[in-house]
Design a protein around this motif. Sequence first.
Motif, mmCIF file in Angstrom:
data_model
loop_
_atom_site.group_PDB
_atom_site.id
_atom_site.type_symbol
_atom_site.label_atom_id
_atom_site.label_comp_id
_atom_site.label_asym_id
_atom_site.label_seq_id
_atom_site.Cartn_x
_atom_site.Cartn_y
_atom_site.Cartn_z
ATOM 1 N N LEU A 48 0.845 -1.203 0.000
ATOM 2 C CA LEU A 48 0.000 0.000 0.000
ATOM 3 C C LEU A 48 0.878 1.249 0.000
ATOM 4 C CD1 LEU A 48 -2.688 -1.099 2.621
ATOM 5 C CD2 LEU A 48 -2.630 -1.539 0.167
ATOM 6 N N SER A 49 1.580 1.451 -1.090
ATOM 7 C CA SER A 49 2.512 2.582 -1.185
ATOM 8 C C SER A 49 1.902 3.787 -1.880
ATOM 9 C CB SER A 49 3.779 2.167 -1.933
ATOM 10 O OG SER A 49 4.454 1.139 -1.246
ATOM 11 N N ASP A 50 0.888 3.563 -2.706
ATOM 12 C CA ASP A 50 0.312 4.647 -3.511
ATOM 13 C C ASP A 50 -1.078 5.020 -3.010
ATOM 14 O OD1 ASP A 50 2.586 4.574 -5.183
ATOM 15 O OD2 ASP A 50 1.721 2.883 -6.277
ATOM 16 N N GLY A 51 -1.540 6.166 -3.504
ATOM 17 C CA GLY A 51 -2.913 6.598 -3.241
ATOM 18 C C GLY A 51 -3.150 7.201 -1.874
ATOM 19 N N TRP A 52 -2.143 7.742 -1.265
ATOM 20 C CA TRP A 52 -2.295 8.301 0.079
ATOM 21 C C TRP A 52 -2.585 9.799 0.039
ATOM 22 C CZ3 TRP A 52 -2.649 5.319 4.285
ATOM 23 C CH2 TRP A 52 -2.105 4.030 4.242
ATOM 24 N N ASP A 53 -3.428 10.237 0.967
ATOM 25 C CA ASP A 53 -3.607 11.665 1.242
ATOM 26 C C ASP A 53 -2.822 11.961 2.508
ATOM 27 O OD1 ASP A 53 -5.314 11.922 -0.899
ATOM 28 O OD2 ASP A 53 -7.119 11.629 0.305
ATOM 29 N N ILE A 54 -1.865 12.885 2.403
ATOM 30 C CA ILE A 54 -0.944 13.163 3.498
ATOM 31 C C ILE A 54 -1.161 14.575 4.021
ATOM 32 C CG2 ILE A 54 1.478 13.206 4.197
ATOM 33 C CD1 ILE A 54 0.604 10.485 3.211
ATOM 34 N N SER A 55 -1.136 14.703 5.343
ATOM 35 C CA SER A 55 -1.196 16.044 5.941
ATOM 36 C C SER A 55 -0.221 16.121 7.108
ATOM 37 C CB SER A 55 -2.613 16.363 6.421
ATOM 38 O OG SER A 55 -3.023 15.468 7.420
ATOM 39 N N VAL A 81 3.236 15.684 14.020
ATOM 40 C CA VAL A 81 2.269 14.649 13.681
ATOM 41 C C VAL A 81 2.093 14.590 12.163
ATOM 42 C CG1 VAL A 81 -0.141 13.892 13.913
ATOM 43 C CG2 VAL A 81 1.047 14.922 15.859
ATOM 44 N N ILE A 82 1.996 13.367 11.663
ATOM 45 C CA ILE A 82 1.682 13.174 10.250
ATOM 46 C C ILE A 82 0.465 12.260 10.158
ATOM 47 C CG2 ILE A 82 3.264 11.197 10.010
ATOM 48 C CD1 ILE A 82 3.781 12.200 7.129
ATOM 49 N N THR A 83 -0.460 12.617 9.272
ATOM 50 C CA THR A 83 -1.684 11.838 9.081
ATOM 51 C C THR A 83 -1.707 11.301 7.651
ATOM 52 O OG1 THR A 83 -2.883 13.206 10.681
ATOM 53 C CG2 THR A 83 -4.203 11.875 9.169
ATOM 54 N N MET A 84 -1.989 9.997 7.524
ATOM 55 C CA MET A 84 -2.041 9.343 6.219
ATOM 56 C C MET A 84 -3.427 8.692 6.074
ATOM 57 S SD MET A 84 1.657 7.398 6.494
ATOM 58 C CE MET A 84 1.433 6.563 4.922
ATOM 59 N N GLU A 85 -4.067 8.954 4.944
ATOM 60 C CA GLU A 85 -5.378 8.366 4.689
ATOM 61 C C GLU A 85 -5.404 7.755 3.298
ATOM 62 O OE1 GLU A 85 -8.871 10.623 6.678
ATOM 63 O OE2 GLU A 85 -7.428 12.188 6.094
ATOM 64 N N ARG A 86 -6.097 6.641 3.191
ATOM 65 C CA ARG A 86 -6.136 5.937 1.907
ATOM 66 C C ARG A 86 -7.394 5.090 1.843
ATOM 67 N NH1 ARG A 86 -5.100 1.188 -0.771
ATOM 68 N NH2 ARG A 86 -3.645 1.253 -2.543
ATOM 69 N N ARG A 87 -8.011 5.084 0.669
ATOM 70 C CA ARG A 87 -9.191 4.248 0.470
ATOM 71 C C ARG A 87 -8.776 2.783 0.451
ATOM 72 N NH1 ARG A 87 -12.248 2.020 -3.811
ATOM 73 N NH2 ARG A 87 -14.502 2.074 -3.452
ATOM 74 N N MET A 157 -13.951 1.746 2.544
ATOM 75 C CA MET A 157 -13.761 2.684 3.651
ATOM 76 C C MET A 157 -12.355 3.290 3.581
ATOM 77 S SD MET A 157 -15.574 0.657 6.824
ATOM 78 C CE MET A 157 -17.250 0.045 6.707
ATOM 79 N N THR A 158 -12.057 4.155 4.528
ATOM 80 C CA THR A 158 -10.768 4.850 4.530
ATOM 81 C C THR A 158 -9.900 4.377 5.686
ATOM 82 O OG1 THR A 158 -11.763 6.823 3.523
ATOM 83 C CG2 THR A 158 -9.631 7.094 4.633
ATOM 84 N N LEU A 159 -8.681 3.980 5.333
ATOM 85 C CA LEU A 159 -7.695 3.614 6.350
ATOM 86 C C LEU A 159 -6.968 4.876 6.774
ATOM 87 C CD1 LEU A 159 -6.014 1.458 7.899
ATOM 88 C CD2 LEU A 159 -4.544 1.322 5.880
ATOM 89 N N LYS A 160 -6.920 5.113 8.089
ATOM 90 C CA LYS A 160 -6.310 6.340 8.605
ATOM 91 C C LYS A 160 -5.204 5.988 9.589
ATOM 92 C CE LYS A 160 -7.578 10.765 10.818
ATOM 93 N NZ LYS A 160 -8.716 11.536 11.402
ATOM 94 N N ILE A 161 -4.011 6.521 9.328
ATOM 95 C CA ILE A 161 -2.851 6.275 10.197
ATOM 96 C C ILE A 161 -2.308 7.616 10.668
ATOM 97 C CG2 ILE A 161 -0.532 5.289 10.353
ATOM 98 C CD1 ILE A 161 -1.300 3.376 8.098
ATOM 99 N N ILE A 162 -2.221 7.775 11.985
ATOM 100 C CA ILE A 162 -1.646 8.990 12.567
ATOM 101 C C ILE A 162 -0.367 8.603 13.300
ATOM 102 C CG2 ILE A 162 -1.993 10.907 14.172
ATOM 103 C CD1 ILE A 162 -4.988 10.598 13.757
ATOM 104 N N GLU A 163 0.706 9.290 12.986
ATOM 105 C CA GLU A 163 1.997 9.003 13.613
ATOM 106 C C GLU A 163 2.537 10.269 14.248
ATOM 107 O OE1 GLU A 163 6.046 6.466 12.511
ATOM 108 O OE2 GLU A 163 4.827 7.323 10.906
ATOM 109 N N MET A 164 3.023 10.165 15.502
ATOM 110 C CA MET A 164 3.554 11.324 16.230
ATOM 111 C C MET A 164 4.972 11.015 16.697
ATOM 112 S SD MET A 164 2.255 13.095 19.788
ATOM 113 C CE MET A 164 0.715 13.685 19.097
ATOM 114 N N ALA A 165 5.906 11.890 16.384
ATOM 115 C CA ALA A 165 7.307 11.691 16.760
ATOM 116 C C ALA A 165 7.482 11.880 18.262
ATOM 117 C CB ALA A 165 8.203 12.663 16.002
#
Length: 582
Positions: A48-55, A81-87, A157-165
């Motif tokens: 799942l490397s492509d199709g991400w919405d990054i903020s 914080v970085i947020t990654m979302e993908r269908r 649905m949308t997979l959402k990953i939030i990562e915080m350093a």
Amino acid sequence: MNNKTINTENKWYEIIWAVVLFTFSIALVISLFAFFSSKSGEFPVDDLSDGWDISFQGKQYHDVSRYDKRFSDLNFKRNDVITMERRIDFSSSALDDDRVTIRVYSRLSSIRVSIVGLDGRDRLLYFYGYDKGYSKTGSFLGSGYHFIQLPQNCYGMTLKIIEMASQDDAIQSLPEVLATPSSHAMEQFARDRGPGTFITVFLVMAGAILTIISLSMAIVDRGFIDLCLLGLFSMFGGLWSMCALKAIEFLSQDIKMDSMIEYFSLYIFAVPLLALAFRFLKKISYAVKVFIFASMIANAAVLVAAIISQKTGLANIDFLLPVFHVLLSLDAVVMVTVSILRWKKASLSEKICEMGIYGAAILGVVYILYYYLIKRHDYAPGIFDNMIMPLALLSMTIFFLIAYIVGIYMKRIDKTQRKRLQNLAYKDDLTGLLNRTKGEQMLSQLGANGQRYLVINFDLNFLKRTNDRFGHATGDKYLKSFAGILTEVFSDATGICRMGGDEFMVAYQKAPDEKTVQEKLSQMKKLESKEEGSLPDGVIIDAAYGYAYSDENEKATGELIYSIADRKMYEMKFESKKGRSL
């Protein structure tokens, strides 16, 4: 067998132990590899490397790849914080008909994974490193893989990953995300690690076995210390490598603890390596010995300081990593320089050991370059972690093992040669008994164990007459015959020596009683008569004797008891009148 015998007479068993234990470990790991290989099959994997919405940092990116160069050097600060979302739509149709597990890698950061439904509702699936408010940072979180099973019927649905350093530079790039059938998630994980996993398992198992067995044997024989150090190097090196490629997650998915073990083993495994070099490399200068010893202390100090700082909360266990890298670089430079300068003077075992040192130095330099130039920017385990590092550690362990075996073999050969020369130096050429030099040495050692000892002196009668009438060849036969009699009768003695032309001595470190001595002397007289038949007619085998126990004189020494026995022997000789017929 007493300790002295083990240490000085028989070193072969050390080689046998080393080879047997290493072979056992190899056989066990090969069996495990064959077992898991037989269980593996073909199953779908979706990267799942492509199709991400990054903020992040107020910026938005739509439909991008994790390999996009804009995300190759993020250089996050603590609490960023970085947020990654993908269908959720998989390229492999086989994943649509099975429960799916995603695998996400994080480095020193908190992570939260959720599903956003078509109604916009956020459903939490997994979190790590957060408190209930999802805001915990600052503590050491380690690095590793998270396995999250997606719910059924989540397609679209949308997979959402939030990562915080949790600390500066924790996040350098977007995490790797893979999707596999839940029933095969760990098989895929194992396949990605390939032979590297089994090499590290072998190193850890072999090292642990060698350490435990050789440590217990070192109580009896210090020669096993080298094997124990080799075991520690193999165990800690393999454990570090296993943690670095994250194969330890087969055993534990406590990412923080796994990472603590990784840093612990990394900081410590150089210590047994330096100790091995210290013991293997002979005749090195005092300055080099001081450097190696100081480096071992410094590496141990780094470990202790890292553990204390982690426990007390002053700093995370990885904060001393740059210091460790500096020490590792200095060790590599000094050890390679020393090895090159002394190569021509080194023994075969030392040269083999130095080849292992070269490998260790090269690995150290490559590891440091890899860490700072590559891994800090793309921190998921790569080819170095998966193959190069395990193979390098394996080859070094094998080099050190061969050096150990060759060293033991060469010591054995050297001791055999020295023993042969010693036997020649202490052997009477004519009779095969010990000579006067050994006899005097033996006398000086009598009584060392505090036991009552015994000295018996002998002097042959009629030797001069035999030489005069029959020649020296017959006289030599006479001496040999008597030597054979002494060897047969006093076979249990500490030593039987020819002290001069026709003088002999028998010594007992632990004295038999007088009745036993008399029985042996009677047996000697019978054998004298019997042996006369092998000599020309007219040759009589007869010896005067005298013996003395150590308790016959309060200030007894071996030499004094010898003189007392000698005096008694001459008294017997002249009383029998035979002493006048020489």
